[in-house]
Design an enzyme around this catalytic site. Structure first.
Site, PDB file in Angstrom:
ATOM      1  N   ARG A  23      15.339  -8.040 -29.793  1.00  0.00           N
ATOM      2  CA  ARG A  23      15.204  -7.872 -31.241  1.00  0.00           C
ATOM      3  C   ARG A  23      16.270  -8.614 -32.037  1.00  0.00           C
ATOM      4  O   ARG A  23      16.008  -9.053 -33.152  1.00  0.00           O
ATOM      5  CB  ARG A  23      15.258  -6.388 -31.611  1.00  0.00           C
ATOM      6  CG  ARG A  23      14.194  -5.529 -30.959  1.00  0.00           C
ATOM      7  CD  ARG A  23      12.787  -5.992 -31.286  1.00  0.00           C
ATOM      8  NE  ARG A  23      11.797  -5.054 -30.786  1.00  0.00           N
ATOM      9  CZ  ARG A  23      10.541  -5.362 -30.539  1.00  0.00           C
ATOM     10  NH1 ARG A  23      10.111  -6.602 -30.750  1.00  0.00           N
ATOM     11  NH2 ARG A  23       9.701  -4.449 -30.085  1.00  0.00           N
ATOM     12  N   HIS A  64      -1.023  -2.070 -26.934  1.00  0.00           N
ATOM     13  CA  HIS A  64      -0.782  -2.117 -28.376  1.00  0.00           C
ATOM     14  C   HIS A  64      -2.095  -2.260 -29.144  1.00  0.00           C
ATOM     15  O   HIS A  64      -2.224  -1.783 -30.276  1.00  0.00           O
ATOM     16  CB  HIS A  64       0.125  -3.306 -28.742  1.00  0.00           C
ATOM     17  CG  HIS A  64       1.529  -3.178 -28.243  1.00  0.00           C
ATOM     18  ND1 HIS A  64       1.887  -3.548 -26.968  1.00  0.00           N
ATOM     19  CD2 HIS A  64       2.658  -2.721 -28.850  1.00  0.00           C
ATOM     20  CE1 HIS A  64       3.184  -3.326 -26.808  1.00  0.00           C
ATOM     21  NE2 HIS A  64       3.673  -2.827 -27.928  1.00  0.00           N
ATOM     22  N   ASP A 116       5.637   6.240 -25.335  1.00  0.00           N
ATOM     23  CA  ASP A 116       5.541   4.932 -25.954  1.00  0.00           C
ATOM     24  C   ASP A 116       5.094   5.157 -27.402  1.00  0.00           C
ATOM     25  O   ASP A 116       4.748   6.284 -27.798  1.00  0.00           O
ATOM     26  CB  ASP A 116       4.566   4.042 -25.179  1.00  0.00           C
ATOM     27  CG  ASP A 116       4.912   2.555 -25.297  1.00  0.00           C
ATOM     28  OD1 ASP A 116       5.660   2.187 -26.231  1.00  0.00           O
ATOM     29  OD2 ASP A 116       4.425   1.756 -24.473  1.00  0.00           O
ATOM     30  N   ARG A 149       8.032 -10.243 -18.407  1.00  0.00           N
ATOM     31  CA  ARG A 149       8.951  -9.111 -18.592  1.00  0.00           C
ATOM     32  C   ARG A 149       9.199  -8.393 -17.265  1.00  0.00           C
ATOM     33  O   ARG A 149      10.151  -7.602 -17.162  1.00  0.00           O
ATOM     34  CB  ARG A 149       8.380  -8.129 -19.611  1.00  0.00           C
ATOM     35  CG  ARG A 149       8.216  -8.699 -21.005  1.00  0.00           C
ATOM     36  CD  ARG A 149       7.351  -7.802 -21.874  1.00  0.00           C
ATOM     37  NE  ARG A 149       7.969  -6.511 -22.133  1.00  0.00           N
ATOM     38  CZ  ARG A 149       7.320  -5.456 -22.630  1.00  0.00           C
ATOM     39  NH1 ARG A 149       6.016  -5.539 -22.893  1.00  0.00           N
ATOM     40  NH2 ARG A 149       7.960  -4.320 -22.848  1.00  0.00           N
ATOM     41  N   HIS A 179       6.874   0.897 -17.501  1.00  0.00           N
ATOM     42  CA  HIS A 179       6.068   1.913 -18.163  1.00  0.00           C
ATOM     43  C   HIS A 179       5.382   2.721 -17.064  1.00  0.00           C
ATOM     44  O   HIS A 179       4.461   2.228 -16.423  1.00  0.00           O
ATOM     45  CB  HIS A 179       5.007   1.272 -19.058  1.00  0.00           C
ATOM     46  CG  HIS A 179       5.569   0.312 -20.075  1.00  0.00           C
ATOM     47  ND1 HIS A 179       5.884  -0.990 -19.786  1.00  0.00           N
ATOM     48  CD2 HIS A 179       5.878   0.498 -21.379  1.00  0.00           C
ATOM     49  CE1 HIS A 179       6.349  -1.593 -20.873  1.00  0.00           C
ATOM     50  NE2 HIS A 179       6.363  -0.720 -21.850  1.00  0.00           N
TER      51      HIS A 179
END
Length: 348
Positions: A72, A181, A252, A138, A169
């Site tokens: 971020r 998402h 999440d 990732r 996850h």
């Protein structure tokens, strides 16, 4: 006042009056930050201090800052390698890969602790199966043993820097094409296969004292009909009982499409908490966050508070001290060098 079971976000680079009021609500226990909350390092440090000053005990402040494409904060922070890069190094030099993974975890955590952030939602324990675009690079590797090895080193670096790790996850997002998402992923594998492969890194790291876990918004249709993050079977029977996990379970983001099967926003939060999550996360939807915290109200839970309190960061350091630290300089340079490392090119 105890830490509440909801983590929310804020709009900008400083708190607005209505946000400060929201953060005082007893149902709130933490804040998750995004790139929009960052202008420069000094501003970020001030924002985190402002959040921490809202109430006692201090709210948890978290961020998704794994490295690679999920980092971020960029300017003023070391550019962290994607997890796959560490897996590529492991194929040629396992001991170097472990050292670099520990270094990456330490640098990530030490830099965030220098601006007051308590923890990052890292590392990713999903397996790279060449299927999931949202996971992809990732993931450290396709081999669960190597994932456990490299993630364990990364977590060790985080711990040395004063930060608790959150593995995600659970029980594994790498075997579905859909991005949770934007869709409701369904994994049709048998429980035995998921447990033997995807769960293995979680099992290994739980034995090493893993602090927190984030479950996937994935339906494992041959096991139970609801996503793992809303499933008492996955969170209580498997994670708590079978694996003996004693740490924090973060949901999440409840604004993701993968969470929509659990109903409206308050229903999603209630379902996640009832299933076994300790803290429900709601991002990028202030009206939904307001509905959730008002619906949950005040429900002091000393066991929950004790678990969450262990996520507060340790070993505070200021930025000027960090930048004078020769260990940090060497570690940051080692990670920067990975950008142009010729040994990582295919065929070498």
């Amino acid at each position: 006042m105890s830490l509440g079971p909801v983590m929310v976000d804020v709009k900008g680079t400083a708190l607005e009056p209505d946000e400060r009021e929201m953060l005082r609500h007893p149902a709130v226990g933490g804040v998750i930050l995004f790139s929009r909350n960052y202008h420069d390092v000094d501003q970020l440090r001030d924002l985190v201090a402002e959040i921490h000053a809202v109430r006692e005990p201090q709210l948890l402040v978290a961020v998704d800052h794994e490295g690679g494409r999920v980092q971020r904060f960029r300017s003023g922070f070391t550019r962290l390698p994607k997890a796959r890069r560490l897996g590529e190094i492991h194929a040629r030099d396992p001991s170097r890969a472990r050292r670099l993974s520990q270094t990456a975890g330490w640098v990530m955590a030490r830099e965030l602790r220098a601006v007051g952030i308590d923890f990052s939602f890292a590392p990713v324990l999903d397996l790279e199966r060449g299927i999931s675009g949202v996971i992809g690079d990732r993931a450290f590797h396709s081999d669960p043993e190597i994932v456990a090895e490299l993630a364990g080193a990364y977590i060790l670096g985080m711990r040395e820097a004063g930060m608790a790790a959150t593995a995600k996850h659970f029980p594994g997002h790498g075997a579905v094409i859909e991005d949770s998402h934007e869709a409701i992923p369904v994994d049709e594998r048998r429980f035995a296969d998921i447990f033997a492969e995807d769960v293995l890194p979680f099992e290994r790291l739980i034995r090493q004292g893993l602090a927190a876990v984030m479950p996937a918004h994935v339906i494992y249709s041959r096991v139970v009909p609801e996503p793992a993050g809303f499933s008492p079977f996955w969170l209580q029977e498997v994670l708590r009982k079978r694996l003996g996990f004693q740490g924090v379970v973060f949901s999440d983001d409840l604004d993701m499409e993968g969470a929509s099967v659990a109903g409206n926003y308050p229903e999603r939060a209630k379902a996640a908490l009832a299933a076994g999550c300790d803290m429900a996360i709601i991002c990028n939807n202030p009206p939904a966050a307001s509905r959730i915290i008002e619906t949950l109200g005040e429900d002091a839970n000393p066991v929950l508070h004790a678990r969450l309190a262990r996520m507060h960061g340790l070993h505070p350091v200021n930025l000027s001290e960090l930048h004078r630290d020769p260990h940090w300089r060497r570690a940051s340079e080692a990670l920067h060098a990975l950008e142009d490392d010729p040994s990582l090119e295919l065929g070498i």
